[in-house]
Scaffold this active site. Structure first.
Site, PDB file in Angstrom:
ATOM      1  N   GLY A   1      46.002  39.040  40.799  1.00 29.66           N
ATOM      2  CA  GLY A   1      46.327  38.534  42.100  1.00 29.66           C
ATOM      3  C   GLY A   1      46.957  37.215  42.432  1.00 29.66           C
ATOM      4  O   GLY A   1      47.346  36.598  41.335  1.00 29.66           O
TER       5      GLY A   1
ATOM      6  N   LYS B   1      44.189  31.437  35.392  1.00 31.31           N
ATOM      7  CA  LYS B   1      44.604  31.098  36.550  1.00 31.31           C
ATOM      8  C   LYS B   1      45.772  29.994  36.360  1.00 31.31           C
ATOM      9  O   LYS B   1      45.357  28.964  35.941  1.00 31.31           O
ATOM     10  CB  LYS B   1      43.480  30.398  37.585  1.00 31.31           C
TER      11      LYS B   1
ATOM     12  N   ASP C   1      32.898  27.474  50.227  1.00 28.10           N
ATOM     13  CA  ASP C   1      33.704  28.793  50.597  1.00 28.10           C
ATOM     14  C   ASP C   1      33.089  30.102  49.882  1.00 28.10           C
ATOM     15  O   ASP C   1      33.558  30.830  49.052  1.00 28.10           O
ATOM     16  CB  ASP C   1      35.129  28.465  49.903  1.00 28.10           C
TER      17      ASP C   1
END
Length: 317
Positions: A11, A33, A126
């Protein structure tokens, strides 16, 4: 980074990219990441909120940051690899409801992770299905980039949490909030697991408050006077509850827990440790009221092998 071989990209987003990779030395599969922002010093990397938060966490229900690597100004976070997020799990159900046992098992693990996080002085800010990473019966809290310390006292922004999981105090413009916003988000996520659709699918901040009002009704003056003042200042008109009609066939314990978690007044939402004691989780590991936070967390069973996948979904503001 030459120790890792990238398998595929999982992603991407405004922050950077996430890839599935394998460590060529150990054969371990990981998720890497890579941030878009370039950094000049190791100190600035270590002061990043996500790094500081993850380094303070050590719990089986919170994603593990294995390494931080800085090369040529590029920053890479190496995480344990997992197969899919909760959003994908729900999407794959194709309108086949989850059993209460499945919802109970997943939510118990999430609340254990939140109890650890809140006890360490942080809150997530979040929580949403995309930030809960799942594999079979196991689940972990991930993406702590928006997390803040409970004891920090700046005026917090209202552009946090995907709108459908955003607590009323944030929607109504309160600059001060804390761990109860995580509990609100979990009420929406827990309900979504039962009904396989968002509980409060607002198209804007005002519409989100309207959707919440339609489901749980308006707060009374005795329940949340501060909220009524905030709503009045923003010209919001609140409504009457239809909550019980949205989840037919769900147990009274489940309805009671979700209802308490989505209380208008943040101070009336149960804490994560109180939630673990709720009758809905009676068949899970039970946190005895006599145990303190540390005892309860140390006594908690550890889930087994974890796998994961990470999917980017932009924050709706």
């Amino acid at each position: 980074m030459d120790r890792f071989s990238i398998i595929k990209e999982l992603g991407s987003g405004s922050y950077g990219t996430i890839s599935k990779a394998v460590c060529m030395q150990s054969g371990e599969v990981v998720a890497i990441k890579k941030l878009k922002t370039r950094y000049r010093s190791w100190e600035s990397c270590m002061n990043l909120r996500e790094v500081k938060t993850l380094r303070a966490m050590n719990h089986s229900s919170i994603i593990k940051l294995k390494e931080v690597i800085m090369e040529h100004g590029e920053l890479h976070f190496v995480f344990e690899y997992m197969e899919c997020d909760l959003f994908q799990v729900m999407k794959n159900r194709r309108n086949v409801p989850f059993s209460e046992a499945e919802v109970r098992m997943w939510c118990f693990q999430i609340f254990e992770g939140l109890a650890h996080m809140h006890n360490r002085g942080y809150f997530h800010r979040d929580l949403k299905p995309e930030n809960l990473l799942a594999s079979n019966d196991d689940i972990k809290i991930a993406d702590l980039g928006m997390a803040r310390e409970v004891d920090s006292h700046p005026l917090f922004t209202d552009h946090v949490t995907t709108r459908w999981y955003r607590a009323p105090e944030i929607l109504l413009g309160s600059p001060i909030y804390g761990p109860p916003v995580d509990m609100w988000a979990m009420s929406a996520i827990m309900a979504e697991l039962f009904i396989l659709r968002p509980l409060f699918p607002g198209s804007s901040g005002a519409d989100e408050i309207h959707k919440i009002s339609c489901v749980i009704g308006s707060p009374t003056k005795s329940e949340w006077p501060e909220g009524l003042e905030l709503a009045k200042a923003m010209n919001y008109k609140l409504l009457v509850s239809i909550f019980a009609t949205l989840m037919p066939g769900i147990s009274e314990d489940a309805i009671d827990l979700i209802t308490s978690l989505c209380s208008w007044n943040p101070s009336k939402r149960p804490t994560a440790i109180e939630t673990l004691r709720h009758p809905f989780f009676q068949s899970c590991y039970h946190v005895q009221p006599s145990l303190n936070y540390k005892d309860a967390l140390q006594s908690s069973p550890h889930p087994g092998t974890w796998h994961l996948a990470i999917k980017d979904r932009s924050i709706m503001a």
